[in-house]
Design a protein around this motif. Structure first.
Motif, PDB file in Angstrom:
ATOM      1  N   GLY A  19       0.772  -1.290   0.023  1.00 22.34           N
ATOM      2  CA  GLY A  19      -0.077  -0.097  -0.119  1.00 22.34           C
ATOM      3  C   GLY A  19       1.005   1.102  -0.036  1.00 22.34           C
ATOM      4  O   GLY A  19       0.641   2.239  -0.639  1.00 22.34           O
ATOM      5  N   GLU A  38      10.909   3.381   5.875  1.00 27.26           N
ATOM      6  CA  GLU A  38      10.533   2.184   6.013  1.00 27.26           C
ATOM      7  C   GLU A  38      11.715   1.466   7.424  1.00 27.26           C
ATOM      8  O   GLU A  38      12.715   1.673   7.550  1.00 27.26           O
ATOM      9  N   LYS A  39      10.646   0.796   8.384  1.00 26.03           N
ATOM     10  CA  LYS A  39      11.223   0.478   9.572  1.00 26.03           C
ATOM     11  C   LYS A  39      12.448  -0.465   9.332  1.00 26.03           C
ATOM     12  O   LYS A  39      13.554  -0.569   9.964  1.00 26.03           O
ATOM     13  N   GLY A  45       7.137  -5.026   3.388  1.00 22.74           N
ATOM     14  CA  GLY A  45       6.019  -5.435   4.610  1.00 22.74           C
ATOM     15  C   GLY A  45       5.881  -7.075   4.440  1.00 22.74           C
ATOM     16  O   GLY A  45       6.844  -7.645   4.620  1.00 22.74           O
ATOM     17  N   ARG A  46       4.595  -7.108   4.698  1.00 20.92           N
ATOM     18  CA  ARG A  46       4.195  -8.678   4.930  1.00 20.92           C
ATOM     19  C   ARG A  46       4.882  -9.306   3.543  1.00 20.92           C
ATOM     20  O   ARG A  46       5.087 -10.619   3.742  1.00 20.92           O
ATOM     21  N   PRO A  61       2.102 -12.767   0.855  1.00 20.63           N
ATOM     22  CA  PRO A  61       1.005 -12.574  -0.397  1.00 20.63           C
ATOM     23  C   PRO A  61       1.737 -13.494  -1.392  1.00 20.63           C
ATOM     24  O   PRO A  61       2.722 -13.204  -1.935  1.00 20.63           O
ATOM     25  N   THR A  62       0.870 -14.521  -2.058  1.00 21.14           N
ATOM     26  CA  THR A  62       1.507 -15.458  -2.860  1.00 21.14           C
ATOM     27  C   THR A  62       0.409 -15.548  -3.965  1.00 21.14           C
ATOM     28  O   THR A  62       0.571 -16.093  -5.128  1.00 21.14           O
ATOM     29  N   ILE A  63      -0.905 -15.234  -3.437  1.00 18.25           N
ATOM     30  CA  ILE A  63      -1.950 -15.176  -4.784  1.00 18.25           C
ATOM     31  C   ILE A  63      -2.320 -13.769  -5.326  1.00 18.25           C
ATOM     32  O   ILE A  63      -2.780 -13.013  -4.504  1.00 18.25           O
ATOM     33  N   VAL A 250       9.699   5.442  11.975  1.00 19.09           N
ATOM     34  CA  VAL A 250       9.011   6.727  12.492  1.00 19.09           C
ATOM     35  C   VAL A 250       8.622   6.534  14.073  1.00 19.09           C
ATOM     36  O   VAL A 250       7.990   5.607  14.364  1.00 19.09           O
ATOM     37  N   ASN A 280       1.401   3.889   6.023  1.00 14.77           N
ATOM     38  CA  ASN A 280       1.039   2.747   5.607  1.00 14.77           C
ATOM     39  C   ASN A 280       1.397   1.644   6.953  1.00 14.77           C
ATOM     40  O   ASN A 280       1.290   0.614   6.694  1.00 14.77           O
ATOM     41  N   HIS A 285      -1.170   1.596  15.373  1.00 16.82           N
ATOM     42  CA  HIS A 285       0.103   1.961  15.663  1.00 16.82           C
ATOM     43  C   HIS A 285       0.375   3.707  15.412  1.00 16.82           C
ATOM     44  O   HIS A 285       0.966   4.333  15.945  1.00 16.82           O
ATOM     45  N   ASN A 435       5.281  -3.858  13.785  1.00 12.79           N
ATOM     46  CA  ASN A 435       4.504  -2.904  14.904  1.00 12.79           C
ATOM     47  C   ASN A 435       2.957  -3.174  14.587  1.00 12.79           C
ATOM     48  O   ASN A 435       2.028  -2.367  14.671  1.00 12.79           O
ATOM     49  N   ALA A 471      -3.835  -2.077   4.865  1.00 17.34           N
ATOM     50  CA  ALA A 471      -4.831  -3.084   5.385  1.00 17.34           C
ATOM     51  C   ALA A 471      -5.835  -2.428   6.434  1.00 17.34           C
ATOM     52  O   ALA A 471      -7.017  -2.910   6.364  1.00 17.34           O
ATOM     53  N   GLY A 478      -5.531  -7.430   2.182  1.00 16.78           N
ATOM     54  CA  GLY A 478      -5.196  -8.130   0.970  1.00 16.78           C
ATOM     55  C   GLY A 478      -4.508  -7.265  -0.164  1.00 16.78           C
ATOM     56  O   GLY A 478      -4.768  -6.104  -0.166  1.00 16.78           O
ATOM     57  N   VAL A 479      -3.864  -7.898  -1.171  1.00 18.03           N
ATOM     58  CA  VAL A 479      -3.013  -7.137  -2.198  1.00 18.03           C
ATOM     59  C   VAL A 479      -3.901  -6.273  -3.110  1.00 18.03           C
ATOM     60  O   VAL A 479      -3.739  -5.032  -3.226  1.00 18.03           O
TER      61      VAL A 479
HETATM   62  C1  LIG Z   1       1.399 -14.727   5.417  1.00 16.46           C
HETATM   63  C2  LIG Z   1       0.474 -14.015   4.703  1.00 16.46           C
HETATM   64  C3  LIG Z   1      -0.170 -14.317   3.533  1.00 16.46           C
HETATM   65  C4  LIG Z   1      -0.854 -13.576   2.805  1.00 16.46           C
HETATM   66  N1  LIG Z   1      -1.256 -13.970   1.508  1.00 16.46           N
HETATM   67  C5  LIG Z   1      -2.091 -13.090   0.520  1.00 16.46           C
HETATM   68  C6  LIG Z   1      -2.485 -13.587  -0.713  1.00 16.46           C
HETATM   69  O1  LIG Z   1      -2.087 -14.530  -1.031  1.00 16.46           O
HETATM   70  N2  LIG Z   1      -2.959 -12.710  -1.459  1.00 16.46           N
HETATM   71  C7  LIG Z   1      -3.305 -11.389  -1.080  1.00 16.46           C
HETATM   72  O2  LIG Z   1      -4.136 -10.847  -1.805  1.00 16.46           O
HETATM   73  N3  LIG Z   1      -3.080 -10.979   0.320  1.00 16.46           N
HETATM   74  C8  LIG Z   1      -2.554 -11.756   1.105  1.00 16.46           C
HETATM   75  N4  LIG Z   1      -2.232 -11.385   2.359  1.00 16.46           N
HETATM   76  C9  LIG Z   1      -2.501 -10.030   2.848  1.00 16.46           C
HETATM   77  C10 LIG Z   1      -1.647  -9.109   2.163  1.00 16.46           C
HETATM   78  O3  LIG Z   1      -0.437  -9.488   2.169  1.00 16.46           O
HETATM   79  C11 LIG Z   1      -1.814  -7.606   3.006  1.00 16.46           C
HETATM   80  O4  LIG Z   1      -2.902  -7.325   3.530  1.00 16.46           O
HETATM   81  C12 LIG Z   1      -0.801  -6.507   2.490  1.00 16.46           C
HETATM   82  O5  LIG Z   1       0.345  -7.039   1.717  1.00 16.46           O
HETATM   83  C13 LIG Z   1      -0.591  -5.577   3.652  1.00 16.46           C
HETATM   84  O6  LIG Z   1       0.129  -4.415   2.945  1.00 16.46           O
HETATM   85  P1  LIG Z   1      -0.072  -3.066   3.511  1.00 16.46           P
HETATM   86  O7  LIG Z   1       0.141  -2.057   2.455  1.00 16.46           O
HETATM   87  O8  LIG Z   1      -1.125  -2.833   4.674  1.00 16.46           O
HETATM   88  O9  LIG Z   1       1.243  -2.975   4.373  1.00 16.46           O
HETATM   89  P2  LIG Z   1       2.346  -4.059   5.365  1.00 16.46           P
HETATM   90  O10 LIG Z   1       2.756  -5.392   4.627  1.00 16.46           O
HETATM   91  O11 LIG Z   1       1.584  -4.209   6.502  1.00 16.46           O
HETATM   92  O12 LIG Z   1       3.419  -2.993   5.525  1.00 16.46           O
HETATM   93  C14 LIG Z   1       3.659  -2.061   6.477  1.00 16.46           C
HETATM   94  C15 LIG Z   1       5.029  -1.460   6.500  1.00 16.46           C
HETATM   95  O13 LIG Z   1       5.079  -0.602   7.528  1.00 16.46           O
HETATM   96  C16 LIG Z   1       6.306  -0.706   8.319  1.00 16.46           C
HETATM   97  N5  LIG Z   1       6.143   0.224   9.376  1.00 16.46           N
HETATM   98  C17 LIG Z   1       5.238  -0.112  10.636  1.00 16.46           C
HETATM   99  N6  LIG Z   1       5.561   0.649  11.738  1.00 16.46           N
HETATM  100  C18 LIG Z   1       6.504   1.728  11.067  1.00 16.46           C
HETATM  101  C19 LIG Z   1       7.117   2.812  11.297  1.00 16.46           C
HETATM  102  N7  LIG Z   1       6.575   3.314  12.653  1.00 16.46           N
HETATM  103  N8  LIG Z   1       7.934   3.426  10.876  1.00 16.46           N
HETATM  104  C20 LIG Z   1       8.208   3.127   9.319  1.00 16.46           C
HETATM  105  N9  LIG Z   1       7.895   1.931   9.000  1.00 16.46           N
HETATM  106  C21 LIG Z   1       6.945   1.321   9.434  1.00 16.46           C
HETATM  107  C22 LIG Z   1       6.516  -2.152   8.284  1.00 16.46           C
HETATM  108  O14 LIG Z   1       7.579  -2.519   8.701  1.00 16.46           O
HETATM  109  C23 LIG Z   1       5.976  -2.660   6.918  1.00 16.46           C
HETATM  110  O15 LIG Z   1       6.861  -2.589   6.213  1.00 16.46           O
HETATM  111  C24 LIG Z   1      -1.262 -12.072   3.136  1.00 16.46           C
HETATM  112  C25 LIG Z   1      -0.773 -11.689   4.205  1.00 16.46           C
HETATM  113  C26 LIG Z   1       0.227 -12.416   5.096  1.00 16.46           C
HETATM  114  C27 LIG Z   1       0.817 -12.046   6.482  1.00 16.46           C
END
Ligand SMILES: Cc1cc2nc3c(=O)[nH]c(=O)nc-3n(C[C@H](O)[C@H](O)[C@H](O)COP(=O)(O)OP(=O)(O)OC[C@H]3O[C@@H](n4cnc5c(N)ncnc54)[C@H](O)[C@@H]3O)c2cc1C
Length: 500
Positions: A19, A38-39, A45-46, A61-63, A250, A280, A285, A435, A471, A478-479
């Motif tokens: 995101g 980025e931390k 991230g995930r 994420p893999t799908i 941050v 993001n 948090h 976090n 998320a 989800g992606v």
């Molecule tokens: C094991 C697993 C499998 C999944 N499989 C699928 C799939 O197959 N298909 C699908 O569509 N979705 C899947 N999902 C869901 C999907 O991966 C997530 O919803 C999505 O990737 C989350 O993205 P996000 O943008 O919310 O960021 P996140 O991935 O949550 O990243 C947030 C980032 O913020 C950083 N951060 C946090 N706090 C701070 C701070 N204070 N300062 C700086 N940086 C900070 C973190 O380190 C991280 O890098 C899966 C999730 C998991 C956990």
């Protein structure tokens, strides 16, 4: 206030998940200089990656679906996805293993009919009706709701009648069960909310749209692994002139007395001035740890203490010195209990002896991810979040052994004898590494009262100049959703800055 960096940043993105990266690309492509903080020591991230003894493990994420969202993002920056990554279609989409020893290859709506007939011929008609109803739910929920900002209660009120017409008040499971009787089909058609952190017995029936997204747009794999998409997005962002700072956690968001964002401070003592901050990071948090209480009336501690959260995941990444040519890329290995297990995860917050797991074997599609003759895998097991009093340091080895023994017995004969490497990632690790409030895999739980207008808004209602992606905001986890959240959020920012 002066920045410690030589650039005069206009936009700061906190967190480089999918995101955050999508938002950073869109803002940079629109001509705003963006710095992404980025931390961790890598983006994604995930969706991060690690290697061990020649095995490559994507952690999340893999799908990947629907591909057009990725195309839209690259095109917003004047690029073509195919110049950066190669997407491969995966078929069958999944194989489902039931505890009674039967299995089902979930390929596509029509292709499933034969299997439905085999399980229970009387379900064929109900299954067809289910399919007919899911298409308009997708059109409403994904194409319409998913791209709306929901920044007014009026917007929510306007779509409510359509939601009621499509039985949004029913749960996914309730909706499925009103169409088919066979317990295996009920599981097959209702488990998908778990992919975004939802309880199938509670998530609104609107989320049946997930099956339709996969049907209409297919299930895809990024050649080389999901991290190749992250690398491509980082490359694109940097080509556009964006700046990435890793290992930059941050610690606080600086807000003026008139509740305007002024910048952010990092744990290492740097300060970045900014007119716009896009977070993001985990939404709880962001509000509870990074912004002083006095600046947030709508996003109070009380709000997040009362909120409902998604489950967490117990992840096992493992390499095997053996190949399983009969296995598919994606499998779900269901345990003996369905509803009771889900209740243990979401309601009772306990770790029972039984489990269901999503087994990922990317080397079935992409052999480069393991040494020759070997397979890279992960088992992703939904477990309760940190609302349970489980001591994961104490629990993890035993739980790992239990999962691997069960997989060896049910679907991967010889696994234990050929195990080469194993890494464990627990709910506690989600909290420490990302976090993530309560160590969840997917932030706030997707229920009706935490969706649309009721989800934390993409444009903060407390602090001017603060926006959210990812998320925890609309449309959810989800992606596809987090990429869509970036589109919605950056449109709002540009509307605010450019008065469009
Ligand atoms: C094991 C697993 C499998 C999944 N499989 C699928 C799939 O197959 N298909 C699908 O569509 N979705 C899947 N999902 C869901 C999907 O991966 C997530 O919803 C999505 O990737 C989350 O993205 P996000 O943008 O919310 O960021 P996140 O991935 O949550 O990243 C947030 C980032 O913020 C950083 N951060 C946090 N706090 C701070 C701070 N204070 N300062 C700086 N940086 C900070 C973190 O380190 C991280 O890098 C899966 C999730 C998991 C956990």
């Amino acid at each position: 206030m002066a920045s410690t960096d030589e650039r005069d940043e206009d936009v700061i993105v906190i967190g480089g998940g999918l995101g955050g990266l999508s938002a950073a690309i869109r803002m940079q492509a629109a001509g705003y200089p963006v710095t992404l903080l980025e931390k961790r020591d890598q983006l994604g991230g995930r969706a991060s990656v690690f290697t061990k003894k020649g095995y490559t493990f994507d952690t999340g994420p893999t799908i990947i679906t629907p591909p057009f969202l990725i195309d839209d993002l690259f095109q917003a920056a004047g690029r073509e996805t195919s110049d950066y990554v190669d997407l491969m279609r995966v078929d069958p989409k999944y194989r489902l293993y039931f505890s009674d020893g039967t299995q089902m290859d979930y390929s596509g709506y029509e292709d499933n009919i034969e299997q439905v007939e085999e399980f229970n011929p009387r379900d064929v008609e109900g299954y067809r009706k289910f399919l007919e109803k899911v298409k308009p739910i997708y059109e409403l929920g994904f194409e319409k709701f998913g791209s709306m900002a929901f920044d007014s209660l009026f917007a929510m009120a306007k779509v409510a009648p359509a939601g009621i017409r499509h039985k949004a008040y029913k749960s996914v499971y309730g909706f499925v069960a009103s169409h088919v009787k066979d317990p295996r089909l009920r599981m097959a058609l209702s488990f998908n909310p778990l992919f975004i952190g939802g309880d199938p017995f509670e998530a609104t029936a609107i989320y049946t749209l997930i099956t339709y997204i996969e049907e209409k747009h297919g299930v895809w794999w990024v050649r080389g692994g999901t991290h190749k998409l992250v690398e491509a997005m980082q490359a694109l962002f940097e080509e556009l002139g964006g700046l990435v700072k890793l290992n930059s956690e941050v610690q606080s968001i600086d807000v003026s007395d008139d509740k305007r964002v002024r910048g952010v401070a990092t744990a290492s003592g740097d300060y970045y001035g900014a007119d716009v901050v896009i977070s993001n990071a985990d939404v709880v948090h962001t509000y509870m740890d990074l912004i002083e209480r006095k600046y947030r009336k709508k996003n109070s501690d009380k709000r997040y203490e009362k909120a409902k959260y998604s489950m967490s995941l117990f992840m096992l990444y493992f390499g095997v010195k053996k190949q399983y040519p009969d296995m598919t890329h994606h499998s779900i290995v269901f345990g003996p209990r369905y509803k009771a297990l889900i209740k243990d995860i979401f309601k009772h917050h306990v770790i029972p002896d039984d489990f269901s797991t999503y087994l990922h074997i990317p080397t079935r599609t992409d052999s480069e991810l393991a040494p020759p003759g070997c397979e890279a895998m992960y088992a992703c097991t939904p477990v309760t979040n940190l609302d349970s009093d489980t001591d994961w340091d104490d629990k993890k080895e035993g739980f790992k052994d239990h999962i691997l023994e069960t997989l060896d017995e049910r679907v991967l004969p010889g696994l234990l004898d050929n195990l080469d490497v194993v890494s464990i990632f627990t709910p506690q690790d989600y909290k420490t590494e990302f976090n993530a409030h309560k160590g969840t895999g997917f932030s706030l739980r997707p229920i009706l009262l935490q969706s649309g207008w009721f989800r934390p808004h993409n444009r903060s209602r407390d602090v001017k100049g603060l926006y959210l992606v990812g998320a925890g905001t609309h449309p959810g986890a989800g992606v596809p959703s987090v990429i869509m959240s970036a589109d919605i959020t950056t449109d709002l920012i540009r509307e605010d800055l450019e008065g469009e």
